[in-house]
Design a protein around this motif. Structure first.
Motif, short mmCIF file in Angstrom:
data_model
loop_
_atom_site.label_atom_id
_atom_site.label_comp_id
_atom_site.label_asym_id
_atom_site.label_seq_id
_atom_site.Cartn_x
_atom_site.Cartn_y
_atom_site.Cartn_z
N ASP A 40 0.87 -1.17 0.00
CA ASP A 40 0.00 0.00 0.00
C ASP A 40 0.90 1.22 0.00
O ASP A 40 2.06 1.15 0.39
CB ASP A 40 -0.91 0.03 1.22
CG ASP A 40 -2.08 0.99 1.03
OD1 ASP A 40 -2.24 1.53 -0.08
OD2 ASP A 40 -2.82 1.20 1.99
N CYS A 41 0.35 2.28 -0.45
CA CYS A 41 1.12 3.52 -0.50
C CYS A 41 0.72 4.37 0.69
O CYS A 41 -0.44 4.75 0.82
CB CYS A 41 0.83 4.25 -1.81
SG CYS A 41 2.27 5.00 -2.52
N THR A 42 1.63 4.60 1.57
CA THR A 42 1.41 5.45 2.73
C THR A 42 2.37 6.62 2.65
O THR A 42 3.58 6.42 2.54
CB THR A 42 1.65 4.66 4.03
OG1 THR A 42 0.79 3.53 4.04
CG2 THR A 42 1.40 5.51 5.24
N ARG A 43 1.84 7.80 2.67
CA ARG A 43 2.70 8.97 2.55
C ARG A 43 3.09 9.48 3.93
O ARG A 43 2.25 9.80 4.75
CB ARG A 43 2.01 10.04 1.73
CG ARG A 43 2.07 9.65 0.26
CD ARG A 43 0.91 10.16 -0.52
NE ARG A 43 1.00 9.80 -1.92
CZ ARG A 43 0.39 8.75 -2.44
NH1 ARG A 43 -0.31 7.96 -1.67
NH2 ARG A 43 0.49 8.49 -3.73
N ILE A 44 4.38 9.50 4.14
CA ILE A 44 4.94 9.94 5.41
C ILE A 44 5.94 11.04 5.10
O ILE A 44 6.83 10.85 4.28
CB ILE A 44 5.68 8.78 6.13
CG1 ILE A 44 4.73 7.59 6.32
CG2 ILE A 44 6.26 9.24 7.45
CD1 ILE A 44 5.43 6.32 6.72
N PRO A 45 5.80 12.22 5.71
CA PRO A 45 6.74 13.31 5.42
C PRO A 45 8.11 13.03 6.04
O PRO A 45 8.34 13.28 7.21
CB PRO A 45 6.08 14.53 6.04
CG PRO A 45 5.20 13.99 7.11
CD PRO A 45 4.78 12.63 6.67
#
Length: 120
Positions: A36-41
């Motif tokens: 899954d694509c999880t966006r974390i800065p």
């Protein structure tokens, strides 16, 4: 320190262990990872993809795309996709309907028409 925390299966024994653990959790055989694509800065730690194991550990990571990039585009451009397609990694990935179903990447059946499909 990326290699200490983010690593894909090193050998066939680790893959088998993941398959056993995923099967115990959801009764789904042959799955060695979930994608899954999880966006974390974060600042780029130097990885290429994102895949997680049965204990929610990060197995692989991609950090080269902006937030607006669709999950499937990131996966299509990833090194881990190439490794699965070339047979370097055995087993299956489980993903959501944002990904195309492939021989190694299983996605849900959105409108099931048979009892077997409803289980997915």
């Amino acid at each position: 320190m990326l290699g200490n925390f983010v690593k894909f299966l090193k050998n066939e024994n680790e893959r088998r262990i993941n398959v056993i653990k995923f099967n115990a959790i959801v009764g789904f055989p042959s799955v060695s990872g979930c994608i899954d694509c999880t966006r974390i800065p974060i600042v780029n730690p130097g990885g290429d993809d994102l895949v997680a194991g049965p204990k929610m550990e990060i197995s692989d990571i991609v950090v080269q795309h902006p937030d607006s990039t669709h999950d499937s585009v990131i996966f299509d451009r990833s090194a881990i996709r190439v490794r699965f397609e070339q047979g370097q990694i055995c087993g299956l990935l489980s993903g959501d309907n944002g990904y195309a179903c492939r021989s190694y990447l299983l996605t849900p059946v959105i409108y099931p028409t048979a009892q077997q499909e409803e289980k997915l």
